[in-house]
Design an enzyme around this catalytic site. Structure first.
Site, mmCIF file in Angstrom:
data_model
loop_
_atom_site.group_PDB
_atom_site.id
_atom_site.type_symbol
_atom_site.label_atom_id
_atom_site.label_comp_id
_atom_site.label_asym_id
_atom_site.label_seq_id
_atom_site.Cartn_x
_atom_site.Cartn_y
_atom_site.Cartn_z
ATOM 1 N N PHE A 149 57.036 -26.963 -4.757
ATOM 2 C CA PHE A 149 57.608 -25.775 -4.121
ATOM 3 C C PHE A 149 57.064 -24.472 -4.696
ATOM 4 O O PHE A 149 57.095 -23.435 -4.042
ATOM 5 C CB PHE A 149 59.147 -25.789 -4.254
ATOM 6 N N LYS A 173 51.234 -32.831 2.632
ATOM 7 C CA LYS A 173 52.686 -33.048 2.639
ATOM 8 C C LYS A 173 53.270 -32.005 1.696
ATOM 9 O O LYS A 173 53.308 -32.206 0.486
ATOM 10 C CB LYS A 173 52.967 -34.467 2.144
ATOM 11 N N SER A 226 56.557 -32.619 -10.470
ATOM 12 C CA SER A 226 57.148 -32.937 -11.768
ATOM 13 C C SER A 226 56.447 -34.159 -12.383
ATOM 14 O O SER A 226 55.848 -34.970 -11.661
ATOM 15 C CB SER A 226 58.639 -33.212 -11.588
ATOM 16 N N CYS A 281 53.832 -23.567 -13.637
ATOM 17 C CA CYS A 281 53.447 -24.606 -14.605
ATOM 18 C C CYS A 281 52.615 -24.003 -15.726
ATOM 19 O O CYS A 281 52.422 -24.643 -16.754
ATOM 20 C CB CYS A 281 52.679 -25.708 -13.911
ATOM 21 N N GLU A 387 61.109 -29.323 -19.764
ATOM 22 C CA GLU A 387 60.677 -28.167 -18.964
ATOM 23 C C GLU A 387 61.910 -27.561 -18.292
ATOM 24 O O GLU A 387 62.639 -28.270 -17.590
ATOM 25 C CB GLU A 387 59.684 -28.637 -17.896
HETATM 26 P P1 NAD Z 1 58.694 -32.456 -7.303
HETATM 27 O O1 NAD Z 1 58.073 -33.483 -8.173
HETATM 28 O O2 NAD Z 1 60.137 -32.537 -7.032
HETATM 29 O O3 NAD Z 1 57.993 -32.479 -5.848
HETATM 30 C C1 NAD Z 1 56.602 -32.335 -5.669
HETATM 31 C C2 NAD Z 1 56.200 -33.015 -4.368
HETATM 32 O O4 NAD Z 1 56.393 -34.421 -4.505
HETATM 33 C C3 NAD Z 1 57.048 -32.594 -3.161
HETATM 34 O O5 NAD Z 1 56.183 -32.466 -2.040
HETATM 35 C C4 NAD Z 1 58.017 -33.753 -3.000
HETATM 36 O O6 NAD Z 1 58.451 -33.938 -1.672
HETATM 37 C C5 NAD Z 1 57.170 -34.934 -3.438
HETATM 38 N N1 NAD Z 1 57.914 -36.078 -3.976
HETATM 39 C C6 NAD Z 1 59.137 -36.079 -4.564
HETATM 40 N N2 NAD Z 1 59.452 -37.328 -4.964
HETATM 41 C C7 NAD Z 1 58.391 -38.126 -4.640
HETATM 42 C C8 NAD Z 1 58.092 -39.524 -4.812
HETATM 43 N N3 NAD Z 1 58.933 -40.339 -5.402
HETATM 44 N N4 NAD Z 1 56.899 -39.978 -4.371
HETATM 45 C C9 NAD Z 1 56.016 -39.158 -3.814
HETATM 46 N N5 NAD Z 1 56.235 -37.826 -3.622
HETATM 47 C C10 NAD Z 1 57.405 -37.320 -4.031
HETATM 48 O O7 NAD Z 1 58.264 -31.039 -7.915
HETATM 49 P P2 NAD Z 1 58.779 -29.592 -7.489
HETATM 50 O O8 NAD Z 1 60.168 -29.402 -7.984
HETATM 51 O O9 NAD Z 1 58.480 -29.308 -6.067
HETATM 52 O O10 NAD Z 1 57.773 -28.682 -8.351
HETATM 53 C C11 NAD Z 1 58.020 -28.276 -9.668
HETATM 54 C C12 NAD Z 1 57.245 -29.114 -10.648
HETATM 55 O O11 NAD Z 1 55.849 -29.060 -10.356
HETATM 56 C C13 NAD Z 1 57.377 -28.608 -12.066
HETATM 57 O O12 NAD Z 1 57.574 -29.703 -12.919
HETATM 58 C C14 NAD Z 1 56.036 -27.942 -12.354
HETATM 59 O O13 NAD Z 1 55.648 -27.916 -13.699
HETATM 60 C C15 NAD Z 1 55.131 -28.800 -11.562
HETATM 61 N N6 NAD Z 1 53.878 -28.120 -11.266
HETATM 62 C C16 NAD Z 1 52.780 -28.500 -11.975
HETATM 63 C C17 NAD Z 1 51.585 -27.865 -11.753
HETATM 64 C C18 NAD Z 1 50.368 -28.275 -12.518
HETATM 65 O O14 NAD Z 1 49.309 -27.803 -12.189
HETATM 66 N N7 NAD Z 1 50.467 -29.118 -13.520
HETATM 67 C C19 NAD Z 1 51.495 -26.837 -10.803
HETATM 68 C C20 NAD Z 1 52.639 -26.483 -10.100
HETATM 69 C C21 NAD Z 1 53.839 -27.137 -10.344
#
Ligand code: NAD
Length: 502
Positions: A149, A173, A226, A281, A387
């Site tokens: 997000f 997605k 995450s 992040c 985090e």
């Molecule tokens: P999230 O893991 O909840 O969701 C990310 C994506 O994964 C969404 O599109 C979601 O629908 C999908 N998803 C959720 N569960 C899933 C599953 N079991 N299988 C497959 N897909 C699934 O993360 P969020 O809350 O949207 O984003 C925040 C997180 O992203 C934070 O932890 C942040 O640190 C991380 N982030 C990391 C970077 C990086 O470059 N390392 C960059 C941006 C954000």
């Protein structure tokens, strides 16, 4: 209520999915749109379409593909204002931050416009007598991007411009909390001349993603989110034979050396910890000092600055001064961040500035929380280990450079880190020994430019190749190496059964 649609085969289409997810304006807490979670059939349909579009797109010359991306870059620039407003409306970050995110995404598009240069492969003339060898980098097929997000524009643009420029087709997605921007990007790609089916957007949740991870025609998956999910996606995608790059969470540390200019360093920490309400992040939520005097000075410099932070809606009326940061993404996330602060207090950290329960006037239903500063955070505390992803900065008081370095290296996450110092030897020692993928020297948020690569270490990334830059090109292509000998050359025509040596 407006429904955000899928984008499949060049058209916006309404999903038949029965699960509906509301989209809120985080500044007001009001629902503004909704999105349907796609069905399994719709996810498969997107793969059918992307698979059908693949052969013609793969055979399109790299230069023609790049020209479409160049046109896309122009359209992005033309639409910056409306795109930034859409990001701010659904995500909450302030307008200038949305422009910043778009700019960082645009830079990857610019990089992708030059990708023909990186697809040239290599050539060895006369590798053996009368024998030449060349390598070619060919596209993989259907690629999938699953994105978080917090960067609805930039993170998808870390992926698809490179994938498309290399000749792949793509299914995005996006996050269900701020999905509209991806559909706008799909429309702009179409307007730029991208053939139908080459780029598709399918909204959904976990189950759709799993379908995409198991589907045999999907060849590569780029995931950002995450760490728990990143690890699952990496495992599942790999089990099903795909290339996977899965980037996860972070807890970036900034090491503040005793020789710094405290005012300048406090300002750097302020932007890096509280920008985008800490939902980055590459934010710096932990500052480490190596002596109490520097820690005391830092706390004294930060306290009034954090108390004076301005937070509120990301979009303002003409003439109003922009806020420093906006709301968090959802009420649930606001609750999580508040609980982390409660936990920090319970576990004995010193709460210097408390942002809990503070809402800007007129925005009482928004998901706001003020900037929070903890001193005397220790490695055993939950607020150190996990985090938080909110506007919370913690100060850890180490006793020496080695102790500080060891602390950073032992943390489960290793996305980014920074050192603040004028001491070249300390900076060199730090950059050489620190266990993190991206390191800043007096640069608080060292996100590499598009022609380098982005990626963390340890539990911050599960992948052998990083995102964008030369690694992105390697990730989205497979190498073919061709060894050539022409018959008219005077060669030994006897059969040879030994392993050929040139
Ligand atoms: P999230 O893991 O909840 O969701 C990310 C994506 O994964 C969404 O599109 C979601 O629908 C999908 N998803 C959720 N569960 C899933 C599953 N079991 N299988 C497959 N897909 C699934 O993360 P969020 O809350 O949207 O984003 C925040 C997180 O992203 C934070 O932890 C942040 O640190 C991380 N982030 C990391 C970077 C990086 O470059 N390392 C960059 C941006 C954000």
């Amino acid at each position: 209520m407006e429904t955000v649609l899928n984008f499949i085969n060049g058209k916006k289409v309404e999903s038949k999915g029965e699960v509906i997810s509301p989209i809120y304006n985080p500044a007001t807490g009001q629902q503004i749109r909704q999105v349907r979670m796609s069905t399994a059939e719709e996810a498969i349909e997107a793969v059918d379409v992307a698979q059908s579009a693949f052969p013609a797109w793969a055979e399109t010359s790299p230069l023609r593909r790049a020209r479409i991306l160049f046109k896309f870059k122009e359209l992005l620039e033309k639409n910056f204002d409306s795109l930034a407003r859409l990001i701010t409306e659904e995500h909450g970050k302030v307008y200038s931050d949305s422009i910043g995110e778009l700019t960082r995404g645009l830079e990857v598009v610019e990089f992708a416009c030059g990708i023909p240069h990186l697809l040239k492969g290599e050539f060895s003339e006369q590798a053996g007598r009368g024998i030449d060898i060349h390598s070619a980098m060919q596209p993989l097929g259907v690629c999938v991007g699953i994105t978080p997000f917090n960067f609805p524009a930039m993170v998808p643009m870390w992926m698809f411009p490179v994938a498309l420029a290399c000749g792949n087709t793509f299914i995005l997605k996006p996050s269900k909390t701020d999905p509209s921007l991806s559909v706008r990007l799909a429309e702009l790609l179409k307007e730029a001349g991208l053939p139908d089916g080459v780029f598709n957007v399918v909204h959904g949740e976990r189950y759709d993603n799993e379908i995409l991870l198991k589907e045999p025609r999907v060849k590569a998956v780029s995931f950002v989110g995450s760490s728990a999910v990143a690890a699952q996606v990496y495992k599942l995608g790999s089990e099903y034979g795909k290339r996977v790059q899965a980037l996860g969470a972070a807890k970036n540390h900034g090491l503040v050396m005793p020789d710094v200019d405290i005012e300048a360093t406090a300002n750097s920490l302020l932007g890096a910890a509280f920008g985008a309400a800490g939902e980055r992040c590459m934010a710096l939520p932990i500052a480490v000092t190596i002596d109490d005097e520097t820690a005391d000075k830092l706390v004294n410099a930060l306290k009034p600055k954090i108390e004076a932070l301005r937070y509120g809606p990301g979009l303002l009326k003409d003439g109003e001064k922009e806020m420093d940061f906006g709301p968090l993404i959802t009420q649930q996330h606001l609750n999580n961040v508040t609980n982390y602060i409660n936990k920090g207090v319970e576990e004995g950290a010193t709460l210097v500035v408390d942002g809990r329960g503070k809402k800007p006037n007129g925005y009482e239903n928004g998901y706001f929380i003020g900037g929070t500063l903890f001193d005397r955070v220790t490695p055993e505390m939950t607020i150190y280990k996990e985090e938080i992803f909110g506007p919370v900065l913690g100060i850890v008081r180490a006793k020496s450079f080695d102790e500080a370095l060891d602390l950073i290296n032992k943390h489960q996450f290793g996305n980014g880190t920074a050192i603040f110092t004028n001491n070249g030897a300390a900076a060199r020692e730090f950059t050489y020994k620190v266990q993190a993928g991206m390191v800043g020297v007096n640069v608080p948020i060292p996100v590499p430019m598009a022609f380098h690569c982005f990626g963390g270490w340890k539990d911050s990334a599960f992948s052998t190749l990083n995102v964008y830059g030369p690694d992105g090109v390697r990730f989205y292509t497979k190498m073919k190496t061709v060894t050539t000998r022409w018959p008219e050359v005077n060669v030994n025509s006897k059969a040879s059964f030994a392993m050929p040596t040139l």
